[in-house]
Design a protein around this motif. Structure first.
Motif, PDB file in Angstrom:
ATOM      1  N   ARG A 263       0.830  -1.212   0.000  1.00 54.88           N
ATOM      2  CA  ARG A 263       0.000   0.000   0.000  1.00 54.88           C
ATOM      3  C   ARG A 263       0.866   1.265   0.000  1.00 54.88           C
ATOM      4  N   ARG A 264       1.935   1.243   0.802  1.00 51.68           N
ATOM      5  CA  ARG A 264       2.829   2.408   0.811  1.00 51.68           C
ATOM      6  C   ARG A 264       3.466   2.634  -0.556  1.00 51.68           C
ATOM      7  N   ALA A 265       3.733   1.524  -1.265  1.00 50.35           N
ATOM      8  CA  ALA A 265       4.342   1.633  -2.597  1.00 50.35           C
ATOM      9  C   ALA A 265       3.314   2.041  -3.652  1.00 50.35           C
TER      10      ALA A 265
ATOM     11  N   ALA B 268      -7.399   1.756  -5.833  1.00 51.99           N
ATOM     12  CA  ALA B 268      -7.988   0.469  -5.452  1.00 51.99           C
ATOM     13  C   ALA B 268      -6.906  -0.571  -5.185  1.00 51.99           C
ATOM     14  N   ILE B 269      -6.966  -1.178  -4.019  1.00 52.60           N
ATOM     15  CA  ILE B 269      -6.042  -2.268  -3.693  1.00 52.60           C
ATOM     16  C   ILE B 269      -6.864  -3.459  -3.214  1.00 52.60           C
TER      17      ILE B 269
ATOM     18  N   LYS C 254      -1.509  -1.165 -11.609  1.00 52.10           N
ATOM     19  CA  LYS C 254      -0.303  -0.415 -11.260  1.00 52.10           C
ATOM     20  C   LYS C 254       0.762  -1.345 -10.703  1.00 52.10           C
ATOM     21  N   ALA C 255       0.352  -2.398 -10.028  1.00 51.02           N
ATOM     22  CA  ALA C 255       1.319  -3.325  -9.428  1.00 51.02           C
ATOM     23  C   ALA C 255       0.616  -4.600  -8.989  1.00 51.02           C
TER      24      ALA C 255
ATOM     25  N   ALA D 234      -3.248  -6.681  -5.730  1.00 48.73           N
ATOM     26  CA  ALA D 234      -3.190  -5.942  -6.992  1.00 48.73           C
ATOM     27  C   ALA D 234      -3.651  -4.514  -6.741  1.00 48.73           C
ATOM     28  N   ALA D 235      -2.944  -3.568  -7.358  1.00 50.14           N
ATOM     29  CA  ALA D 235      -3.288  -2.146  -7.235  1.00 50.14           C
ATOM     30  C   ALA D 235      -3.670  -1.613  -8.607  1.00 50.14           C
ATOM     31  N   ALA D 236      -4.751  -0.833  -8.635  1.00 51.74           N
ATOM     32  CA  ALA D 236      -5.241  -0.278  -9.901  1.00 51.74           C
ATOM     33  C   ALA D 236      -5.946   1.043  -9.619  1.00 51.74           C
TER      34      ALA D 236
END
Lengths: 85, 155, 155, 85
Positions: free
Chosen positions: C18-20, C26-27, C73-74, C95-97
Motif C-alpha cells: 500500500r505504501r508503494a 484500489a487495492i 499499477k502493481a 493488486a493495485a489499480a
C-alpha cells in the motif's frame, strides 16, 4: 403543530441554499411528492432538481416512494445519487 | 462496521481481522484510497459527507445480506468520512470464509453496495475547482450483477 | 514475487504494498491460511512442496498475463513453502489499480492460477493420516472462467 | 553419455520410490512418453500412475507434450495435479 426537519445532502445542499430547514408542514402535505411541491414553490431551480428521479427521499431515516403517505414526520431527507466507497 | 471520522489504518485493520479469523482458509480484502487526480489538475482534497443513522443501517443491512448469500465467517467494513488528502484510505472491506470464492464475491458485493447504495457523497477539490462526484455507469452495471442472478454460481 | 521458505507476515506485506501504491485508488488482496481441519480430525500440519525454478517462472508468466489483461499499477505475490501449522498464511496476493474491478479480477485470476497452474503440492497431516491434496472440481471451474471469455467485460 | 535427472513430485515421489533418479537414457528414448515406458518397465504401479493424463511433464523446466521429442535432457520432471495457493 410539530416541526419537521428537512435535510439536503451533497449537491442538493447547494441547490437548497443550506443543508437543513426546520418547517411546519401543512396537514395536507403528507407525501414526499407533496413536500417537494410545497418547498419548491417559487423556486424553479430547486423544483427541477428535486423532480429528478435519481433523488431518493428518506422519511424518518427510511427510504420511501415519493407517493408514500406519512402521518407526521420528524425528519425528511433528500438524497442525491450516492458516491461512497 | 465503523464510520471513521478521522484517518484510519487499513493494514492494522486487516491484521486485527486476520487474528480474529485464523480458522478461515480465505481472507479477501479491499482498500479504496483517494486518487491523486490529473497530473495537470491534481486533487487537493476529498470531502466525504454522509447521512448519520441511515448510512450505518444501510451498511448493516447489506452486510447481513452478504452473510446470507455466502458461507462467511466474518465481515469487516470501515468507511471514512470528512476531509481527506490524496493517498488516504477511504474504505476497507474484508471477508473471511473457508474457501476463496465466497470471500472474493462478498467483498466485491459489499464494495458495489457501498459505492451506490449507501448515503455517502464525495466532493473533490482540485486547483480547477470543486465538484461532486457522480456514480459512474460502471457502478450501476456492477451492482446490477447481484440482482440478475448472473453471479449465483454454486460455491 | 517471492517463494517464502519460512513464515511470513501478510499484514506487513499489504502495508508495504500500500505504501508503494498510494497513488492507486484500489487495492484488492487475498490471504490463504492453513485451515484447521475437522473438529474430530484436526489438521496437525501442512507440507507444501514445489518445483524450484519452474514455479517462479510460471508465476511470473501469469503475473505478466494479468498485467496485460487489466490496467494494473502493481501486483504482489508471496507463496509459502515448507511445513506450516493451522492458521499460518500460505499465500498473499495483492493488486493495485485505479479502479476496483481491475484489482478484484486480477487477484481472483492470480489465485485461480496459483491453485491449479503453478507446480505446488500440498500434503496434509492429520491424526487419521497423511494425504496429498487434489485440486477440487471448483478449482478447475474457476480457472476455466478466464479461458471462455465470460469475464472479458469492459472495465 | 550424459546423465539425466528424473524428478518425481508430490504423490508421484512415493509411487516412484523417491524424488530423484539419475539415469542414462538410451539414445532411442527421446520423448516423455518414451521415458515413461522405459522407467516403468516392470513396474506396473508406476506405469499406471504415469499413464494418467493429468500428469504433466517438464523437460528442462518447460512443460511439454508427451510426444514432443527432445535432443538430450538434463532434467525431466513428472508433475501430478498442482495444489498451490
Amino acid at each position: 403543530m410539530n416541526e419537521t426537519r428537512l435535510l439536503f445532502f451533497g449537491p442538493l445542499r447547494e441547490a437548497a441554499g443550506g443543508g437543513e430547514r426546520l418547517v411546519q408542514l401543512p396537514d395536507e402535505v403528507a407525501t414526499p411528492a407533496g413536500v417537494i411541491d410545497w418547498i419548491s414553490a417559487g423556486d424553479e431551480v430547486l423544483a427541477a432538481r428535486l423532480a429528478q428521479p435519481d433523488i431518493r427521499i428518506a422519511v424518518d431515516q427510511k427510504i420511501v416512494d415519493r407517493d408514500a403517505s406519512f402521518d407526521g414526520a420528524e425528519e425528511i431527507a433528500f438524497l442525491p445519487p450516492f458516491s461512497g466507497g | 462496521m465503523t464510520i471513521a471520522p478521522a484517518s484510519f489504518d487499513p493494514d492494522a485493520a486487516l491484521a486485527r481481522f486476520r487474528r480474529a479469523n485464523v480458522e478461515a482458509g480465505a481472507i479477501a480484502s479491499f482498500i479504496g484510497q483517494v486518487r491523486p487526480g490529473d497530473a495537470n489538475d491534481p486533487t487537493e482534497s476529498l470531502a466525504l459527507e454522509y447521512y448519520p443513522g441511515l448510512a450505518e443501517r444501510e451498511i448493516e443491512n447489506f452486510a447481513a445480506d452478504a452473510l446470507k448469500r455466502w458461507p462467511l465467517k466474518a465481515i469487516e467494513i470501515i468507511h471514512r468520512v470528512g476531509a481527506m488528502a490524496p493517498g488516504e484510505p477511504i474504505v476497507f472491506v474484508a471477508a473471511a470464509a473457508d474457501h476463496r470464492r465466497a470471500a472474493f464475491e462478498a467483498v466485491d458485493f459489499l464494495m458495489d453496495y457501498l459505492k451506490s447504495e449507501a448515503p455517502f457523497w464525495k466532493q473533490e477539490k482540485r486547483a480547477s475547482g470543486t465538484r461532486w462526484i457522480e456514480p459512474r455507469s460502471e457502478d450501476y452495471a456492477d451492482i446490477a450483477r447481484w440482482r440478475d442472478g448472473e453471479r449465483e454460481r454454486k460455491i
